[in-house]
Motif scaffolding. Structure first.
Motif, PDB file in Angstrom:
ATOM      1  N   ARG A 243      11.790  50.001  21.570  1.00 20.66           N
ATOM      2  CA  ARG A 243      12.575  51.233  21.583  1.00 20.66           C
ATOM      3  C   ARG A 243      14.060  50.929  21.466  1.00 20.66           C
ATOM      4  O   ARG A 243      14.801  51.615  20.748  1.00 20.66           O
ATOM      5  CB  ARG A 243      12.280  52.003  22.871  1.00 20.66           C
ATOM      6  CG  ARG A 243      13.089  53.284  23.055  1.00 20.66           C
ATOM      7  CD  ARG A 243      12.512  54.104  24.193  1.00 20.66           C
ATOM      8  NE  ARG A 243      12.543  53.382  25.449  1.00 20.66           N
ATOM      9  CZ  ARG A 243      13.482  53.561  26.383  1.00 20.66           C
ATOM     10  NH1 ARG A 243      14.478  54.418  26.169  1.00 20.66           N
ATOM     11  NH2 ARG A 243      13.440  52.903  27.516  1.00 20.66           N
ATOM     12  N   LEU A 244      14.513  49.896  22.173  1.00 20.62           N
ATOM     13  CA  LEU A 244      15.919  49.505  22.107  1.00 20.62           C
ATOM     14  C   LEU A 244      16.292  49.074  20.690  1.00 20.62           C
ATOM     15  O   LEU A 244      17.345  49.450  20.156  1.00 20.62           O
ATOM     16  CB  LEU A 244      16.183  48.372  23.095  1.00 20.62           C
ATOM     17  CG  LEU A 244      17.583  47.764  23.094  1.00 20.62           C
ATOM     18  CD1 LEU A 244      18.609  48.793  23.543  1.00 20.62           C
ATOM     19  CD2 LEU A 244      17.632  46.527  23.998  1.00 20.62           C
ATOM     20  N   THR A 245      15.426  48.287  20.062  1.00 18.89           N
ATOM     21  CA  THR A 245      15.694  47.812  18.700  1.00 18.89           C
ATOM     22  C   THR A 245      15.786  48.973  17.718  1.00 18.89           C
ATOM     23  O   THR A 245      16.640  48.981  16.821  1.00 18.89           O
ATOM     24  CB  THR A 245      14.601  46.837  18.253  1.00 18.89           C
ATOM     25  OG1 THR A 245      14.493  45.763  19.191  1.00 18.89           O
ATOM     26  CG2 THR A 245      14.910  46.268  16.881  1.00 18.89           C
ATOM     27  N   ALA A 248      19.137  50.533  18.021  1.00 18.31           N
ATOM     28  CA  ALA A 248      20.169  49.673  17.439  1.00 18.31           C
ATOM     29  C   ALA A 248      20.148  49.760  15.916  1.00 18.31           C
ATOM     30  O   ALA A 248      21.193  49.844  15.263  1.00 18.31           O
ATOM     31  CB  ALA A 248      19.970  48.233  17.891  1.00 18.31           C
ATOM     32  N   ALA A 249      18.954  49.759  15.348  1.00 18.30           N
ATOM     33  CA  ALA A 249      18.836  49.823  13.889  1.00 18.30           C
ATOM     34  C   ALA A 249      19.399  51.116  13.338  1.00 18.30           C
ATOM     35  O   ALA A 249      19.911  51.158  12.208  1.00 18.30           O
ATOM     36  CB  ALA A 249      17.371  49.657  13.481  1.00 18.30           C
ATOM     37  N   ALA A 250      19.328  52.186  14.131  1.00 22.67           N
ATOM     38  CA  ALA A 250      19.816  53.489  13.666  1.00 22.67           C
ATOM     39  C   ALA A 250      21.320  53.517  13.484  1.00 22.67           C
ATOM     40  O   ALA A 250      21.836  54.375  12.762  1.00 22.67           O
ATOM     41  CB  ALA A 250      19.391  54.577  14.649  1.00 22.67           C
ATOM     42  N   VAL A 251      22.040  52.589  14.123  1.00 21.32           N
ATOM     43  CA  VAL A 251      23.503  52.552  13.958  1.00 21.32           C
ATOM     44  C   VAL A 251      23.947  51.274  13.236  1.00 21.32           C
ATOM     45  O   VAL A 251      25.121  50.914  13.276  1.00 21.32           O
ATOM     46  CB  VAL A 251      24.231  52.688  15.315  1.00 21.32           C
ATOM     47  CG1 VAL A 251      23.930  54.032  15.954  1.00 21.32           C
ATOM     48  CG2 VAL A 251      23.875  51.537  16.259  1.00 21.32           C
ATOM     49  N   THR A 252      23.009  50.602  12.570  1.00 23.36           N
ATOM     50  CA  THR A 252      23.324  49.390  11.808  1.00 23.36           C
ATOM     51  C   THR A 252      23.461  49.746  10.328  1.00 23.36           C
ATOM     52  O   THR A 252      22.586  50.394   9.749  1.00 23.36           O
ATOM     53  CB  THR A 252      22.233  48.322  11.995  1.00 23.36           C
ATOM     54  OG1 THR A 252      22.095  48.021  13.385  1.00 23.36           O
ATOM     55  CG2 THR A 252      22.591  47.048  11.239  1.00 23.36           C
ATOM     56  N   GLN A 281      10.473  49.002  12.369  1.00 25.92           N
ATOM     57  CA  GLN A 281       9.583  49.892  11.626  1.00 25.92           C
ATOM     58  C   GLN A 281       9.752  51.337  12.095  1.00 25.92           C
ATOM     59  O   GLN A 281       9.755  52.268  11.278  1.00 25.92           O
ATOM     60  CB  GLN A 281       8.134  49.444  11.815  1.00 25.92           C
ATOM     61  CG  GLN A 281       7.805  48.128  11.129  1.00 25.92           C
ATOM     62  CD  GLN A 281       6.418  47.615  11.492  1.00 25.92           C
ATOM     63  OE1 GLN A 281       5.621  48.326  12.092  1.00 25.92           O
ATOM     64  NE2 GLN A 281       6.142  46.364  11.147  1.00 25.92           N
ATOM     65  N   GLU A 282       9.887  51.519  13.399  1.00 19.61           N
ATOM     66  CA  GLU A 282      10.084  52.870  13.942  1.00 19.61           C
ATOM     67  C   GLU A 282      11.352  53.501  13.380  1.00 19.61           C
ATOM     68  O   GLU A 282      11.405  54.716  13.132  1.00 19.61           O
ATOM     69  CB  GLU A 282      10.159  52.805  15.467  1.00 19.61           C
ATOM     70  CG  GLU A 282      10.358  54.147  16.134  1.00 19.61           C
ATOM     71  CD  GLU A 282      10.476  54.030  17.638  1.00 19.61           C
ATOM     72  OE1 GLU A 282      11.084  54.923  18.262  1.00 19.61           O
ATOM     73  OE2 GLU A 282       9.974  53.027  18.194  1.00 19.61           O
ATOM     74  N   ALA A 283      12.379  52.686  13.179  1.00 22.61           N
ATOM     75  CA  ALA A 283      13.648  53.189  12.636  1.00 22.61           C
ATOM     76  C   ALA A 283      13.632  53.296  11.118  1.00 22.61           C
ATOM     77  O   ALA A 283      14.623  53.729  10.518  1.00 22.61           O
ATOM     78  CB  ALA A 283      14.784  52.279  13.084  1.00 22.61           C
ATOM     79  N   GLY A 284      12.530  52.888  10.493  1.00 22.51           N
ATOM     80  CA  GLY A 284      12.447  52.947   9.038  1.00 22.51           C
ATOM     81  C   GLY A 284      13.264  51.877   8.350  1.00 22.51           C
ATOM     82  O   GLY A 284      13.678  52.056   7.202  1.00 22.51           O
ATOM     83  N   TRP A 311      18.523  40.300   9.506  1.00 20.46           N
ATOM     84  CA  TRP A 311      19.228  40.990   8.419  1.00 20.46           C
ATOM     85  C   TRP A 311      18.395  42.171   7.990  1.00 20.46           C
ATOM     86  O   TRP A 311      17.212  42.020   7.661  1.00 20.46           O
ATOM     87  CB  TRP A 311      19.441  40.056   7.239  1.00 20.46           C
ATOM     88  CG  TRP A 311      20.676  39.216   7.336  1.00 20.46           C
ATOM     89  CD1 TRP A 311      21.879  39.440   6.734  1.00 20.46           C
ATOM     90  CD2 TRP A 311      20.824  38.003   8.070  1.00 20.46           C
ATOM     91  NE1 TRP A 311      22.768  38.447   7.051  1.00 20.46           N
ATOM     92  CE2 TRP A 311      22.159  37.553   7.871  1.00 20.46           C
ATOM     93  CE3 TRP A 311      19.998  37.253   8.890  1.00 20.46           C
ATOM     94  CZ2 TRP A 311      22.645  36.401   8.451  1.00 20.46           C
ATOM     95  CZ3 TRP A 311      20.474  36.104   9.487  1.00 20.46           C
ATOM     96  CH2 TRP A 311      21.789  35.688   9.258  1.00 20.46           C
ATOM     97  N   LEU A 312      18.987  43.356   7.950  1.00 24.56           N
ATOM     98  CA  LEU A 312      18.247  44.567   7.618  1.00 24.56           C
ATOM     99  C   LEU A 312      18.564  45.036   6.204  1.00 24.56           C
ATOM    100  O   LEU A 312      19.597  44.712   5.640  1.00 24.56           O
ATOM    101  CB  LEU A 312      18.585  45.677   8.613  1.00 24.56           C
ATOM    102  CG  LEU A 312      18.450  45.333  10.102  1.00 24.56           C
ATOM    103  CD1 LEU A 312      18.621  46.590  10.943  1.00 24.56           C
ATOM    104  CD2 LEU A 312      17.121  44.659  10.399  1.00 24.56           C
ATOM    105  N   ASP A 313      17.645  45.834   5.682  1.00 25.02           N
ATOM    106  CA  ASP A 313      17.840  46.375   4.329  1.00 25.02           C
ATOM    107  C   ASP A 313      18.919  47.462   4.368  1.00 25.02           C
ATOM    108  O   ASP A 313      19.383  47.896   5.398  1.00 25.02           O
ATOM    109  CB  ASP A 313      16.529  46.921   3.774  1.00 25.02           C
ATOM    110  CG  ASP A 313      15.943  48.025   4.654  1.00 25.02           C
ATOM    111  OD1 ASP A 313      16.585  48.405   5.670  1.00 25.02           O
ATOM    112  OD2 ASP A 313      14.848  48.493   4.334  1.00 25.02           O
TER     113      ASP A 313
END
Length: 313
Positions: A243-245, A248-252, A281-284, A311-313
């Motif tokens: 959930r935390l990740t 974080a991904a939502a603001v990356t 995956q939850e953050a897409g 590293w994210l897309d």
């Protein structure tokens, strides 16, 4: 006991010459899990993971102090239930006065040449976690423009990001006390430390606020405790890290990075990385690459710390 301790300490002696005066002199993997010794210049911090009698504690403290040629040594008792007992047995777990030698309320140490304030008698945590030194160095060597440092504690990651050249660094923590401590660390390096860069409050609340505002960052650093109680309930890293990740991904930013850390011997590296991937995956978001960082040469055989850059897309 002094002879083998001296040999272990000698293996790390070069760190001081390389600009690091705060490090682990003896790790638990070298003591059958009974104790560890951290060095903050000429001050030692002895962490006990086994039940010893008062006499045995003093004998071990004297042996460590002699082998490391210390001027003072503090004691931390770290039983498995310490995270639950910390609020009710604080002075027993972390005596405010040294058990050997001189008292030093504060010690200024170096980590890769960067000064930090250590308070050896203040709490179970000293102000810096030596096992995250390689991760902090990575941040300093790879600073993007915009950094969000969550669960910032005394802002070691944020400070290294600024020193590396990051233009914007925000440090978030639920404790005003440790954020003020972080501002002291900034000042030691001659850096400006405006209050606007030190965000007080719950990390999850800040993630929601930043997401609503549309704020994004090129690097988000996650270094949560393994267990915590708060108004929103109990945080358990082994259950809640996904959930935390996701938050974080939502603001990356696209092409940005998330640095995930967890200091928890009971969580395997495989389980930890599985939680992170579920959160992404939850953050897409998709992982494009990952780099795993270790705990440093002064933590031989350590498996408790998981530190991965994604590293994210």
């Amino acid at each position: 006991m002094i002879a083998p301790l001296a040999s272990l300490l000698a293996r790390r002696a070069h760190l001081s010459a390389q600009g690091t005066t705060f490090y682990r002199g003896v790790h638990t993997t070298e003591t059958q899990g009974q104790f560890a010794l951290d060095l903050a210049g000429a001050i030692g911090v002895l962490s006990l993971y086994a039940d010893l009698s008062p006499q045995e504690e003093m004998e071990l403290a004297g042996a460590c102090a002699g082998a490391a040629e210390l001027v003072g040594l503090y004691l931390k008792r770290r039983p498995p239930e310490a995270r639950h007992a910390a609020n009710v047995a604080r002075e027993w777990l972390s005596p405010p006065d040294p058990v050997w030698g001189e008292a030093r309320g504060e010690v200024t140490v170096l980590e890769n040449g960067v000064p930090f304030v250590i308070r050896p008698g203040s709490d179970l945590s000293l102000g810096l976690f030596a096992d995250a030194r390689p991760a902090r160095q990575w941040v300093r060597q790879h600073p993007p423009a915009r950094v969000l440092n969550t669960f910032a504690y005394t802002c070691g990651f944020g400070l290294n990001a600024v020193l590396g050249g990051a233009a914007t660094v925000k440090n978030v923590d639920l404790s005003r006390k440790v954020l003020a401590w972080g501002q002291e660390n900034y000042a030691l390096s001659g850096l400006a430390a405006p209050d606007s860069d030190f965000l007080y409050g719950d990390v999850f609340d800040w993630f929601r606020r930043l997401s609503r505002r549309g704020d994004i960052f090129d690097l988000v650093i996650l270094d949560p405790p393994s267990f915590a109680r708060g108004k929103a309930g109990i945080w358990r890293a082994e259950r809640d890290y996904a959930r935390l990740t996701a938050m974080a991904a939502a603001v990356t930013a696209p092409g940005g990075q998330v640095l995930t850390l967890l200091n928890h011997a009971g969580v395997s590296a495989a389980h930890f990385e599985r939680m992170v991937r579920l959160g992404l995956q939850e953050a897409g978001r998709q992982k494009q690459d990952a780099v795993r960082l270790d705990a440093g040469e002064d933590f031989p055989g350590a498996t408790h710390l998981k530190a991965v850059v994604w590293w994210l897309d």
